[in-house]
Design a protein around this motif. Structure first.
Motif, PDB file in Angstrom:
ATOM      1  N   GLU A  90       0.962  -1.039  -0.438  1.00  0.00           N
ATOM      2  CA  GLU A  90      -0.081  -0.046   0.242  1.00  0.00           C
ATOM      3  C   GLU A  90       0.620   0.943  -0.075  1.00  0.00           C
ATOM      4  O   GLU A  90       0.289   2.447  -0.458  1.00  0.00           O
ATOM      5  CB  GLU A  90      -0.477  -0.442   1.357  1.00  0.00           C
ATOM      6  N   VAL A  91       1.922   1.541   0.826  1.00  0.00           N
ATOM      7  CA  VAL A  91       3.442   2.724   0.652  1.00  0.00           C
ATOM      8  C   VAL A  91       3.523   2.481  -0.358  1.00  0.00           C
ATOM      9  O   VAL A  91       4.747   3.531  -0.861  1.00  0.00           O
ATOM     10  CB  VAL A  91       3.521   2.202   1.944  1.00  0.00           C
ATOM     11  N   PHE A  92       3.516   1.557  -1.503  1.00  0.00           N
ATOM     12  CA  PHE A  92       4.453   1.961  -2.462  1.00  0.00           C
ATOM     13  C   PHE A  92       3.714   2.625  -4.067  1.00  0.00           C
ATOM     14  O   PHE A  92       4.125   1.988  -5.020  1.00  0.00           O
ATOM     15  CB  PHE A  92       4.746   0.167  -2.685  1.00  0.00           C
ATOM     16  N   GLY A  93       2.859   3.514  -4.006  1.00  0.00           N
ATOM     17  CA  GLY A  93       2.017   3.397  -4.920  1.00  0.00           C
ATOM     18  C   GLY A  93       3.014   4.849  -5.257  1.00  0.00           C
ATOM     19  O   GLY A  93       3.703   5.909  -4.058  1.00  0.00           O
ATOM     20  N   GLY A  94       2.795   5.869  -6.277  1.00  0.00           N
ATOM     21  CA  GLY A  94       2.860   7.118  -7.814  1.00  0.00           C
ATOM     22  C   GLY A  94       4.299   7.034  -6.864  1.00  0.00           C
ATOM     23  O   GLY A  94       5.229   5.692  -7.226  1.00  0.00           O
ATOM     24  N   PHE A  95       4.925   8.637  -6.295  1.00  0.00           N
ATOM     25  CA  PHE A  95       6.591   8.819  -6.474  1.00  0.00           C
ATOM     26  C   PHE A  95       7.467   8.104  -5.054  1.00  0.00           C
ATOM     27  O   PHE A  95       8.174   7.938  -5.072  1.00  0.00           O
ATOM     28  CB  PHE A  95       6.299  10.171  -6.877  1.00  0.00           C
ATOM     29  N   GLN A  96       6.696   7.416  -4.057  1.00  0.00           N
ATOM     30  CA  GLN A  96       7.145   7.509  -2.871  1.00  0.00           C
ATOM     31  C   GLN A  96       7.317   5.417  -2.727  1.00  0.00           C
ATOM     32  O   GLN A  96       8.696   5.531  -2.908  1.00  0.00           O
ATOM     33  CB  GLN A  96       6.143   7.455  -1.594  1.00  0.00           C
ATOM     34  N   GLY A  97       6.480   4.780  -4.228  1.00  0.00           N
ATOM     35  CA  GLY A  97       6.989   3.396  -4.234  1.00  0.00           C
ATOM     36  C   GLY A  97       7.599   3.424  -5.381  1.00  0.00           C
ATOM     37  O   GLY A  97       8.125   2.882  -5.441  1.00  0.00           O
ATOM     38  N   THR A  98       7.908   4.862  -6.577  1.00  0.00           N
ATOM     39  CA  THR A  98       8.788   4.460  -6.989  1.00  0.00           C
ATOM     40  C   THR A  98      10.863   5.050  -6.681  1.00  0.00           C
ATOM     41  O   THR A  98      11.246   4.083  -6.137  1.00  0.00           O
ATOM     42  CB  THR A  98       8.591   5.815  -8.381  1.00  0.00           C
ATOM     43  N   PHE A  99      10.130   5.783  -5.583  1.00  0.00           N
ATOM     44  CA  PHE A  99      11.781   6.249  -4.847  1.00  0.00           C
ATOM     45  C   PHE A  99      11.527   4.854  -3.608  1.00  0.00           C
ATOM     46  O   PHE A  99      12.954   4.414  -3.573  1.00  0.00           O
ATOM     47  CB  PHE A  99      11.772   7.690  -3.391  1.00  0.00           C
ATOM     48  N   LEU A 100      10.842   4.451  -2.896  1.00  0.00           N
ATOM     49  CA  LEU A 100      11.180   3.226  -2.647  1.00  0.00           C
ATOM     50  C   LEU A 100      11.795   1.854  -3.122  1.00  0.00           C
ATOM     51  O   LEU A 100      12.995   1.168  -2.787  1.00  0.00           O
ATOM     52  CB  LEU A 100      10.042   2.695  -1.637  1.00  0.00           C
ATOM     53  N   ARG A 101      11.893   1.579  -3.939  1.00  0.00           N
ATOM     54  CA  ARG A 101      12.327   0.302  -5.389  1.00  0.00           C
ATOM     55  C   ARG A 101      13.479   1.059  -6.029  1.00  0.00           C
ATOM     56  O   ARG A 101      14.547   0.171  -6.075  1.00  0.00           O
ATOM     57  CB  ARG A 101      11.327   0.366  -6.734  1.00  0.00           C
ATOM     58  N   ARG A 102      14.110   2.779  -5.620  1.00  0.00           N
ATOM     59  CA  ARG A 102      14.657   2.894  -6.268  1.00  0.00           C
ATOM     60  C   ARG A 102      15.774   2.669  -5.324  1.00  0.00           C
ATOM     61  O   ARG A 102      17.106   2.234  -5.408  1.00  0.00           O
ATOM     62  CB  ARG A 102      15.633   4.106  -7.127  1.00  0.00           C
ATOM     63  N   ILE A 103      15.652   3.168  -3.852  1.00  0.00           N
ATOM     64  CA  ILE A 103      16.273   1.826  -3.196  1.00  0.00           C
ATOM     65  C   ILE A 103      16.237   1.081  -2.169  1.00  0.00           C
ATOM     66  O   ILE A 103      17.414   0.384  -1.402  1.00  0.00           O
ATOM     67  CB  ILE A 103      16.157   3.590  -2.148  1.00  0.00           C
ATOM     68  N   GLY A 104      15.485  -0.296  -3.400  1.00  0.00           N
ATOM     69  CA  GLY A 104      16.153  -1.832  -3.091  1.00  0.00           C
ATOM     70  C   GLY A 104      15.091  -2.064  -1.655  1.00  0.00           C
ATOM     71  O   GLY A 104      15.158  -2.816  -1.242  1.00  0.00           O
ATOM     72  N   GLN A 105      13.900  -1.231  -1.946  1.00  0.00           N
ATOM     73  CA  GLN A 105      13.653  -1.840  -0.749  1.00  0.00           C
ATOM     74  C   GLN A 105      11.938  -2.599  -1.813  1.00  0.00           C
ATOM     75  O   GLN A 105      11.884  -2.503  -2.829  1.00  0.00           O
ATOM     76  CB  GLN A 105      12.256  -0.526   0.489  1.00  0.00           C
ATOM     77  N   ILE A 106      11.619  -3.985  -0.745  1.00  0.00           N
ATOM     78  CA  ILE A 106      10.775  -4.267  -1.915  1.00  0.00           C
ATOM     79  C   ILE A 106       9.256  -5.065  -1.068  1.00  0.00           C
ATOM     80  O   ILE A 106       9.282  -5.203   0.074  1.00  0.00           O
ATOM     81  CB  ILE A 106      11.484  -5.930  -1.225  1.00  0.00           C
ATOM     82  N   PRO A 107       8.744  -4.877  -2.187  1.00  0.00           N
ATOM     83  CA  PRO A 107       6.993  -4.530  -1.651  1.00  0.00           C
ATOM     84  C   PRO A 107       6.387  -6.091  -2.004  1.00  0.00           C
ATOM     85  O   PRO A 107       6.563  -6.760  -2.223  1.00  0.00           O
ATOM     86  CB  PRO A 107       5.621  -3.710  -3.086  1.00  0.00           C
ATOM     87  N   VAL A 108       5.379  -5.962  -0.882  1.00  0.00           N
ATOM     88  CA  VAL A 108       5.005  -7.209   0.146  1.00  0.00           C
ATOM     89  C   VAL A 108       3.299  -7.058  -0.397  1.00  0.00           C
ATOM     90  O   VAL A 108       2.916  -5.950   0.659  1.00  0.00           O
ATOM     91  CB  VAL A 108       5.671  -8.306   0.934  1.00  0.00           C
ATOM     92  N   ASP A 109       2.895  -7.945  -0.373  1.00  0.00           N
ATOM     93  CA  ASP A 109       0.936  -8.103  -1.139  1.00  0.00           C
ATOM     94  C   ASP A 109       0.646  -8.883   0.614  1.00  0.00           C
ATOM     95  O   ASP A 109       0.884  -9.770   0.473  1.00  0.00           O
ATOM     96  CB  ASP A 109       0.631  -8.336  -2.147  1.00  0.00           C
ATOM     97  N   ARG A 110       0.275  -8.504   1.142  1.00  0.00           N
ATOM     98  CA  ARG A 110      -0.353  -9.089   2.673  1.00  0.00           C
ATOM     99  C   ARG A 110      -1.806  -9.728   2.771  1.00  0.00           C
ATOM    100  O   ARG A 110      -1.763 -10.807   3.720  1.00  0.00           O
ATOM    101  CB  ARG A 110      -0.453  -8.083   3.443  1.00  0.00           C
ATOM    102  N   SER A 111      -2.354  -9.005   2.096  1.00  0.00           N
ATOM    103  CA  SER A 111      -3.410 -10.201   1.760  1.00  0.00           C
ATOM    104  C   SER A 111      -3.273 -11.113   0.422  1.00  0.00           C
ATOM    105  O   SER A 111      -4.436 -11.878   0.679  1.00  0.00           O
ATOM    106  CB  SER A 111      -4.397  -8.946   0.355  1.00  0.00           C
TER     107      SER A 111
END
Length: 246
Positions: A90-111
Motif C-alpha cells: 500500500e505504501v508503494f504507490g506513486g512517487f513514493q513507491g518509485t523512490f522506495l523501489r529505487r533504494i532497494g526496498q521490497i513491496p509485499v502484498d499481505r492479502s
C-alpha cells in the motif's frame, strides 16, 4: 513496514529460484544514508548499543521489534550496512513507491501469498546482503509476543543468521503507531548476538517452520527483555492502537 511471506501447508517442493530476477537497485540509498544518519542523531537523543555485534559481511536477517513509522527510516540510516526492507504494498504507490523501489526496498502484498516478495527476499540473502524483516508482522507493543513464520522460513531456506534488534523510544507511551516522537526524545537501538537456525531440506511442512518460528520468538523476547533491563528504557506497552492495516 511488515510482511507475511509464507503460504499454508507445504511451503515449496523445491527451493525458490532467484537467478531469473533482475538485480535490486540500492546505490541511491548509499549517499542518502550518509545524510540521514547525522540527521537522526541531531534530532533525537539517540544511542546505539553493541554495534560491534552487527556482522559486517555476509547474508543477514535483521529482526527488530516494530513500534512506529519511524522504525524503518531510522534503521535504514543508522545500521552499519545498507538494508533491503520489506514494506506493505500500500505504501508503494506513486512517487513514493518509485523512490522506495529505487533504494532497494521490497513491496509485499499481505492479502495473499506474495511469491515475488518471497523470491526477492531470498535473492537479497543469496547475494550476501542484509534483509530487514519485522517478525511481529505489524506495529504494536514491540515485545515480540507475536511472531510470524516468515523469518523462520527465510532462515531455513538460506541459512542466513538472524540479528535481534530492540528498538525503544520510537513511539512514546500512549502515542499512536502512525506518529513520530518529538525532537529530543530518547531512542535506544540495541543489537543482540546473531544466531542461526538449521537449514531444513525441501520439501518441508508448515509445522516445521512454525517450530523454528517459536524458537526464534523465544530468542527475540529474551533479547528485548534484556535490552529494557540494560537501558532502563521501557516499551510503550499495550495502551495503543494496532496498525489500522493489520
Amino acid at each position: 513496514m511488515t510482511a507475511e511471506i509464507t503460504g499454508d501447508k507445504d511451503l515449496h517442493k523445491e527451493p525458490p529460484r532467484t537467478d531469473d530476477l533482475s538485480a535490486l537497485p540500492y546505490r541511491l540509498a548509499l549517499p542518502m544514508r550518509k545524510v540521514a544518519k547525522p540527521y537522526f542523531f541531531r534530532k533525537y537523543d539517540l544511542t546505539i548499543h553493541h554495534e560491534e555485534r552487527f556482522p559486517l559481511t555476509g547474508p543477514l536477517l535483521m529482526a527488530p521489534n516494530h513500534l512506529s513509522l519511524l522504525d524503518a527510516p531510522l534503521l535504514g540510516a543508522v545500521a552499519p550496512r545498507m538494508l533491503h526492507q520489506l514494506g506493505k504494498i500500500e505504501v508503494f504507490g506513486g512517487f513514493q513507491g518509485t523512490f522506495l523501489r529505487r533504494i532497494g526496498q521490497i513491496p509485499v502484498d499481505r492479502s495473499s501469498y506474495d511469491m515475488l516478495a518471497v523470491r526477492r527476499s531470498i535473492q537479497v540473502l543469496r547475494d550476501g546482503r542484509v534483509l530487514n524483516i519485522y517478525p511481529e508482522g505489524t506495529r504494536g507493543p514491540g515485545d515480540f509476543s507475536r511472531i510470524k513464520v516468515g523469518i523462520a522460513y527465510l532462515a531455513m531456506v538460506t541459512g542466513a543468521p538472524i540479528l535481534p534488534v530492540a528498538l525503544m523510544g520510537t513511539r512514546l507511551p500512549g502515542a499512536g503507531v502512525e506518529g513520530h516522537p518529538p525532537a529530543g526524545s530518547r531512542i535506544d537501538v540495541v543489537y543482540g548476538e546473531a544466531f542461526a537456525v538449521d537449514r531444513v531440506p525441501f520439501p518441508r511442512r508448515h509445522s516445521d517452520v512454525q517450530a523454528v518460528a517459536d524458537h526464534i520468538g523465544d530468542v527475540l523476547r529474551a533479547h528485548v527483555r534484556a535490552a529494557v533491563d540494560a537501558t532502563g528504557h521501557p516499551l510503550p506497552g499495550w495502551r495503543d492502537q494496532r496498525d489500522p492495516d493489520d
